[in-house]
Design a protein around this motif. Structure first.
Motif, short mmCIF file in Angstrom:
data_model
loop_
_atom_site.label_atom_id
_atom_site.label_comp_id
_atom_site.label_asym_id
_atom_site.label_seq_id
_atom_site.Cartn_x
_atom_site.Cartn_y
_atom_site.Cartn_z
N VAL A 96 22.78 -24.18 58.93
CA VAL A 96 22.00 -25.18 58.18
C VAL A 96 21.97 -26.51 58.92
CG1 VAL A 96 21.91 -26.55 56.07
CG2 VAL A 96 22.35 -24.09 55.94
N GLN A 97 23.12 -26.93 59.43
CA GLN A 97 23.16 -28.20 60.16
C GLN A 97 22.29 -28.15 61.42
OE1 GLN A 97 24.56 -31.16 59.42
NE2 GLN A 97 25.04 -30.28 57.41
N THR A 98 22.32 -27.04 62.10
CA THR A 98 21.50 -26.91 63.32
C THR A 98 20.01 -26.95 62.97
OG1 THR A 98 23.22 -25.55 64.32
CG2 THR A 98 21.05 -25.50 65.35
N ILE A 99 19.64 -26.26 61.87
CA ILE A 99 18.23 -26.27 61.44
C ILE A 99 17.80 -27.68 61.06
CG2 ILE A 99 16.64 -25.47 59.64
CD1 ILE A 99 18.15 -22.80 59.66
N LYS A 120 5.62 -27.48 64.19
CA LYS A 120 6.21 -26.23 63.71
C LYS A 120 6.87 -25.52 64.88
CE LYS A 120 2.27 -25.77 60.55
NZ LYS A 120 1.13 -24.93 60.15
N VAL A 121 8.02 -24.91 64.60
CA VAL A 121 8.70 -24.11 65.60
C VAL A 121 8.99 -22.73 64.99
CG1 VAL A 121 10.98 -25.00 64.96
CG2 VAL A 121 10.64 -23.98 67.20
N TYR A 122 8.70 -21.68 65.75
CA TYR A 122 8.89 -20.31 65.28
C TYR A 122 9.97 -19.65 66.12
CZ TYR A 122 8.02 -15.36 64.45
OH TYR A 122 8.17 -14.02 64.17
N ILE A 123 11.04 -19.07 65.43
CA ILE A 123 12.15 -18.41 66.11
C ILE A 123 12.12 -16.94 65.72
CG2 ILE A 123 14.63 -18.33 66.45
CD1 ILE A 123 13.22 -21.39 64.90
N PRO A 124 11.64 -16.08 66.64
CA PRO A 124 11.55 -14.65 66.30
C PRO A 124 12.89 -14.04 65.91
CG PRO A 124 10.30 -15.14 68.27
CD PRO A 124 11.08 -16.37 67.94
N SER A 125 14.00 -14.50 66.52
CA SER A 125 15.31 -13.91 66.21
C SER A 125 15.71 -14.13 64.77
CB SER A 125 16.37 -14.48 67.15
OG SER A 125 16.49 -15.88 66.95
N GLU A 127 13.24 -14.71 62.47
CA GLU A 127 12.06 -14.34 61.69
C GLU A 127 11.68 -15.44 60.69
OE1 GLU A 127 12.70 -10.57 59.90
OE2 GLU A 127 12.58 -9.47 61.79
N ARG A 128 11.73 -16.67 61.17
CA ARG A 128 11.36 -17.79 60.30
C ARG A 128 10.84 -18.95 61.16
NH1 ARG A 128 15.71 -21.34 57.54
NH2 ARG A 128 13.94 -22.76 57.72
N GLY A 129 10.30 -19.92 60.49
CA GLY A 129 9.82 -21.12 61.17
C GLY A 129 10.45 -22.37 60.56
N ILE A 130 10.38 -23.45 61.31
CA ILE A 130 10.90 -24.75 60.85
C ILE A 130 9.75 -25.75 60.98
CG2 ILE A 130 12.61 -26.55 61.19
CD1 ILE A 130 14.38 -24.45 62.57
N PHE A 131 9.42 -26.46 59.86
CA PHE A 131 8.30 -27.39 59.83
C PHE A 131 8.82 -28.81 59.69
CE2 PHE A 131 5.64 -23.91 57.54
CZ PHE A 131 5.70 -23.13 58.68
N SER A 134 7.67 -29.88 55.74
CA SER A 134 8.16 -29.22 54.54
C SER A 134 9.34 -28.33 54.89
CB SER A 134 7.04 -28.38 53.91
OG SER A 134 6.70 -27.30 54.76
N TYR A 135 9.93 -27.76 53.86
CA TYR A 135 11.06 -26.84 54.04
C TYR A 135 10.61 -25.38 53.99
CZ TYR A 135 14.19 -30.80 53.60
OH TYR A 135 14.83 -31.98 53.80
N ASP A 136 9.30 -25.19 53.96
CA ASP A 136 8.77 -23.84 53.98
C ASP A 136 9.05 -23.20 55.33
OD1 ASP A 136 7.47 -21.52 53.53
OD2 ASP A 136 5.43 -22.37 53.63
N ASN A 137 9.53 -21.97 55.36
CA ASN A 137 9.87 -21.34 56.64
C ASN A 137 8.93 -20.19 56.99
OD1 ASN A 137 10.58 -19.35 54.85
ND2 ASN A 137 12.78 -19.40 55.29
#
Length: 583
Positions: A96-99, A120-125, A127-131, A134-137
């Protein structure tokens, strides 16, 4: 005019022809000016648009380059690398801290540029994104596919859902390795459109980003209907590949001026289109006004010419005829006018002028001649007794010293001097004679002040030797320099006489390095010369000044000033125009 002399026509016809002769060149010049203005407006508009396009393209490209560089740095950031490689091995707190750290850096990128709307960043490992917004992944599949497609095409900027975004992949898609992380920067549609609208502010004009390879365009929202034609225009082999340029394009019967510039970094064109009538429309209005003005002017000219003929020409012709009689010497002319208008006043003043001329012309001319003769005779008769006594005492000393050679020179100079002074037959001599007389005077003074004063004579130009001038105009100036400037000099006294001729004016400069005259005295002498105030002196320098003005006019005569050597500089202005040389 010669054409009117050969034309046997009345004054009315000549007036109309005169007005048309004036109007036609003006009309022709106006047409030429409008055509030149059209050409200049095109050139200036082209330069202005090219400059604006280059400025905005450079600014936008630099900003995109900065964001791309930040994207690359973020991809290799420590937190990004952790979330990409070891996210599955982290405990919940560390993950969580890293995100959150990644999200902070995304927010920092977003706030660093007005063009960034979301990151936006997408991390396949994971299977989510960081915006950043928003907190939508969750990243939509079509958006993820657009990210991957932009990496495959090698284009830094991609069009998706009527917007633009920048992307960064790791590893590079061309390495054909599994995608590890993808970063996308959504560009602000509103900011981009505002920027495009600022490039050109004319009705019907607009700007757009166009990518020929991916076949997309992003406009300012003004006239999207022209975008397909603009893409065809850029696909033209003559244009495709050029870094910048201009051209013209007809779209639905409307002519446009097209200006474009290519960005190699973004693989995108910035295109500006301007309707031709927005630029040249005012000139068409000016042309119509010019034709209307020409017709109205012609009517006014005819009516005005006829009015002049009836009300002004007849009395004016009578006045001109009377002036011509006066010009020929008939001073008994008298004219009258029956109407109370301006011509009645002119006729009355003309009659008064002729009467006054008839009365004064003889008196003024006679007075002028008498004044010149009287002043010359007065100047001739007033021989400085001290100069005469000193010359004879010096001659006596030379005789006693048995210096026969010097005594003979002195006698020769005295003879020349008094021969010139006592000659009363002519009031005018050649400049060479006047200079010769003045040299005789300076030679006598040199024998007297040989150790104290040296005289520098500039050579008289050959073209001026036979120039007729009034007698006794130079020697009184030189005498004034000796008496008032150099007589008390113990040594190193210098007197120089120079000649300068240009544009029909001869200037004779007499300068000394004496120290006797003060600034107040120089100012007083200058004042008396300017105001013609003879004061106590009626024959010397002021007498010469007055005689020169009587002969040549008010712009000629003498002027005095402080010379470069510290003494007095006297400048004598004579006219060489309209004067026949003495043979």
């Amino acid at each position: 005019m010669p054409i009117f002399k050969r034309l046997n026509a009345g004054i009315f016809t000549k007036l109309i022809l005169s007005f048309f002769i004036v109007i036609i060149p003006i009309f022709s010049i106006s047409i030429y000016v409008i055509q030149s203005a059209e050409k200049n407006m095109r050139e200036e508009l082209s330069k202005s648009v090219v400059t604006n396009v280059h400025f905005y393209m450079s600014s936008f490209e630099n900003e995109m380059a900065r964001i791309i560089q930040i994207n690359k740095e973020l991809i290799f950031n420590e937190d990004f690398q952790k979330i990409r490689t070891i996210a599955a091995d982290m405990d919940d707190y560390t993950r969580v801290q890293t995100i959150l750290n990644v999200k902070d850096r995304l927010n920092l990128l977003k706030t660093s540029s007005l063009y960034v709307d979301n990151v936006k960043v997408y991390i396949p490992s994971m299977e989510r994104g960081i915006f950043s917004n928003s907190y939508d992944n969750h990243i939509q599949p079509d958006e993820l596919e657009a990210l991957k497609m932009s990496g495959k095409t090698g284009s830094r900027i991609t069009y998706w859902k009527k917007g633009l975004f920048l992307s960064e992949m790791y590893p590079d898609p061309f390495q054909k390795l599994p995608l590890s992380i993808a970063l996308g920067v959504d560009l602000s549609t509103k900011k981009l459109q505002d920027t495009l609208r600022q490039i050109v502010d004319l009705d019907g004009a607009g700007a757009s980003f166009i990518n020929v390879k991916q076949n997309w365009s992003f406009s300012d929202g003004k006239q999207d209907s022209v975008l397909p034609e603009l893409r065809k225009f850029l696909n033209n082999p003559d244009i495709n590949g050029k870094p910048s340029g201009q051209g013209s394009l007809s779209i639905k019967g409307m002519n446009y001026l097209i200006t474009y510039e290519y960005s190699k970094l973004l693989d995108t064109y910035l295109v500006v289109y301007i309707p031709a009538n927005e630029v040249l429309g005012p000139l068409d209005t000016y042309r119509k006004f010019l034709w209307l003005l020409s017709i109205i002017s012609t009517i006014i000219i005819v009516a005005f010419s006829y009015w002049i003929f009836r009300l002004i020409h007849r009395p004016l012709k009578r006045l001109v005829t009377s002036f011509r009689k006066v010009e020929k010497g008939d001073l008994q002319v008298e004219i009258h006018h029956n109407y109370s208008d301006e011509f009645k006043y002119l006729y009355g003043q003309f009659n008064a002028m002729v009467s006054q001329l008839n009365k004064l012309i003889g008196e003024v001319y006679e007075e002028r001649i008498r004044s010149q003769q009287a002043e010359l005779k007065q100047l001739q008769s007033q021989i400085n007794p001290h100069f005469l006594y000193n010359s004879f005492f010096m001659l006596q000393g030379l005789v006693r010293m048995r210096d026969a050679q010097t005594a003979e020179r002195l006698i020769q100079h005295l003879g020349d001097y008094f021969k010139f002074i006592t000659r009363t037959g002519n009031e005018t001599v050649t400049l060479d004679q006047e200079v010769h007389h003045s040299k005789a005077y300076t030679e006598i003074q040199t024998l007297r002040f040989s150790r104290q004063i040296s005289v520098e004579w500039e050579e008289l130009p050959e073209t001026l030797r036979r120039l007729p001038v009034p007698r006794l105009i130079l020697q009184p100036i030189i005498e004034n320099a000796y008496v008032h400037g150099l007589e008390d000099k113990v040594s190193d006294g210098i007197l120089s006489i120079r000649f300068e001729e240009a544009d029909g004016v001869l200037v004779i400069k007499v300068e000394d390095n004496g120290e006797n005259i003060s600034e107040a005295g120089l100012k007083d002498l200058r004042y008396r010369i300017q105001t013609h105030d003879l004061g106590k002196e009626s024959t010397g320098i002021l007498n010469v000044h007055r005689r020169l003005k009587l002969r040549y006019g008010e712009q000629y005569g003498l002027s005095v000033s402080r010379g470069t050597a510290g003494g007095v500089l006297v400048e004598m202005r004579l006219s060489t125009r309209g004067v026949e040389k003495v043979v």
